[in-house]
Scaffold this active site. Sequence first.
Site, short mmCIF file in Angstrom:
data_model
loop_
_atom_site.label_atom_id
_atom_site.label_comp_id
_atom_site.label_asym_id
_atom_site.label_seq_id
_atom_site.Cartn_x
_atom_site.Cartn_y
_atom_site.Cartn_z
N ASN A 19 0.87 -1.18 0.00
CA ASN A 19 0.00 0.00 0.00
C ASN A 19 0.90 1.23 0.00
O ASN A 19 1.50 1.57 1.02
CB ASN A 19 -0.90 -0.02 1.25
N TRP A 20 0.99 1.88 -1.15
CA TRP A 20 1.91 3.03 -1.27
C TRP A 20 1.39 4.27 -0.55
O TRP A 20 2.13 5.24 -0.40
CB TRP A 20 2.13 3.37 -2.74
N LYS A 21 0.13 4.27 -0.18
CA LYS A 21 -0.50 5.45 0.40
C LYS A 21 -0.28 6.64 -0.56
O LYS A 21 -0.26 6.43 -1.77
CB LYS A 21 0.02 5.70 1.82
N HIS B 4 -9.39 1.36 4.99
CA HIS B 4 -8.10 1.51 5.66
C HIS B 4 -8.28 2.43 6.88
O HIS B 4 -9.08 3.37 6.83
CB HIS B 4 -7.06 2.09 4.70
N GLU C 242 -6.64 4.81 7.91
CA GLU C 242 -6.45 6.24 7.61
C GLU C 242 -7.71 6.84 6.99
O GLU C 242 -8.01 8.02 7.18
CB GLU C 242 -5.21 6.42 6.71
N GLU D 71 -5.13 -4.86 10.48
CA GLU D 71 -4.09 -3.86 10.71
C GLU D 71 -4.35 -3.15 12.02
O GLU D 71 -5.16 -2.20 12.05
CB GLU D 71 -4.09 -2.84 9.57
N GLY E 116 2.84 2.20 10.91
CA GLY E 116 3.83 3.27 10.85
C GLY E 116 4.55 3.55 12.16
O GLY E 116 5.26 4.54 12.27
N SER F 152 3.76 -2.18 10.30
CA SER F 152 5.20 -2.28 10.53
C SER F 152 5.80 -3.62 10.08
O SER F 152 6.71 -4.15 10.73
CB SER F 152 5.54 -1.98 11.99
N GLY G 290 3.04 -1.08 4.28
CA GLY G 290 3.02 0.35 3.98
C GLY G 290 4.42 0.85 3.67
O GLY G 290 4.93 0.65 2.57
N GLY G 291 5.07 1.47 4.65
CA GLY G 291 6.38 2.10 4.45
C GLY G 291 7.40 1.21 3.75
O GLY G 291 8.09 1.67 2.82
P1 13P Z 1 3.27 0.40 7.70
O1 13P Z 1 3.74 -0.89 7.05
O2 13P Z 1 4.01 1.61 7.24
O3 13P Z 1 3.19 0.24 9.19
O4 13P Z 1 1.76 0.64 7.18
C1 13P Z 1 0.86 -0.41 7.23
C2 13P Z 1 -0.35 -0.02 6.47
O5 13P Z 1 -1.08 0.87 6.86
C3 13P Z 1 -0.61 -0.73 5.21
O6 13P Z 1 -1.89 -0.49 4.74
#
Ligand code: 13P
Length: 274
Positions: A24-26, A116, A118, A186, A192, A232, A253-254
Amino acid sequence: MAGVTTVRGGGQPQGARVPLIAGNWKMNLDHLQSIAFVQKLAWSLKDARHDFGAVEVAVFPPFTDLRSVQTLVSADKLPIVYGAQDVSRHAPGAFTGEIAAEFLAKLDCTYVVIGHSERRTLHGETDEVVAAKTTAALGAGLIPLICVGETAEDLETHGASAVPVAQLNAVLESLPKGTDFVVAYEPVWAIGSGQAATPEQAQQVASALRAAISERLGEETAKATRILYGGSVKADNIAGFMRQPDVDGALVGGASLDVEGFSAIVRYQKHVGV
Ligand code: 13P
């Protein structure tokens, strides 16, 4: 994918669920960067002789990248699938700024991330909105990747499973048996933060989510549904999650923004002993 049997890390039989590693590149990487990234990822995995039939690889770029990713994937016949990070619950019409599910299907998206944390936190998405978006996605032939997870406060007050299971139940109510969907667990506190859940915590919630699916949609659908862990995830902790019987992949994510790091996560079977 159905019917493919793989043996996962630790030698546990995984039945018909093909693991899915999804990035997920956000709101990162513009359309030019997306082309370079997907090209490099495909080369890296090809070089490493990755078996895409054994572990599926998906990326979730921003909307504005999707046409570029589609063009590259189809022209070069890359074995990478992709999807969007959100979708409108509405059919095309007067909804300024929204993206309809059928537009994503036209771009050959396989998946769409829905709910998600967010979106839930920053954009006020309720369980009802998540359920409506799921219905819209399914109507256009997309596979919804439904995100659920508890906050640190929920964890303290209700334990780990209660909130994610309630969030999932709110969607399951409107799904028919046999629906093809993916769930991502999640925990909000792990996103994050660098503080991932333990593999045992992820397994406990994944197992509760699978039980909820079984209760509403029957055992067959529950057994076929992939449940991912997200929060994470890195190359050095993925193997522990993938050894869990109810964890079928990761939503990253990251760490999905670094080609070599993401490629190492995809190839977790090479370092399951880590
Ligand atoms: P991180 O891997 O950066 O913790 O993010 C997880 C995420 O929100 C994937 O959708």
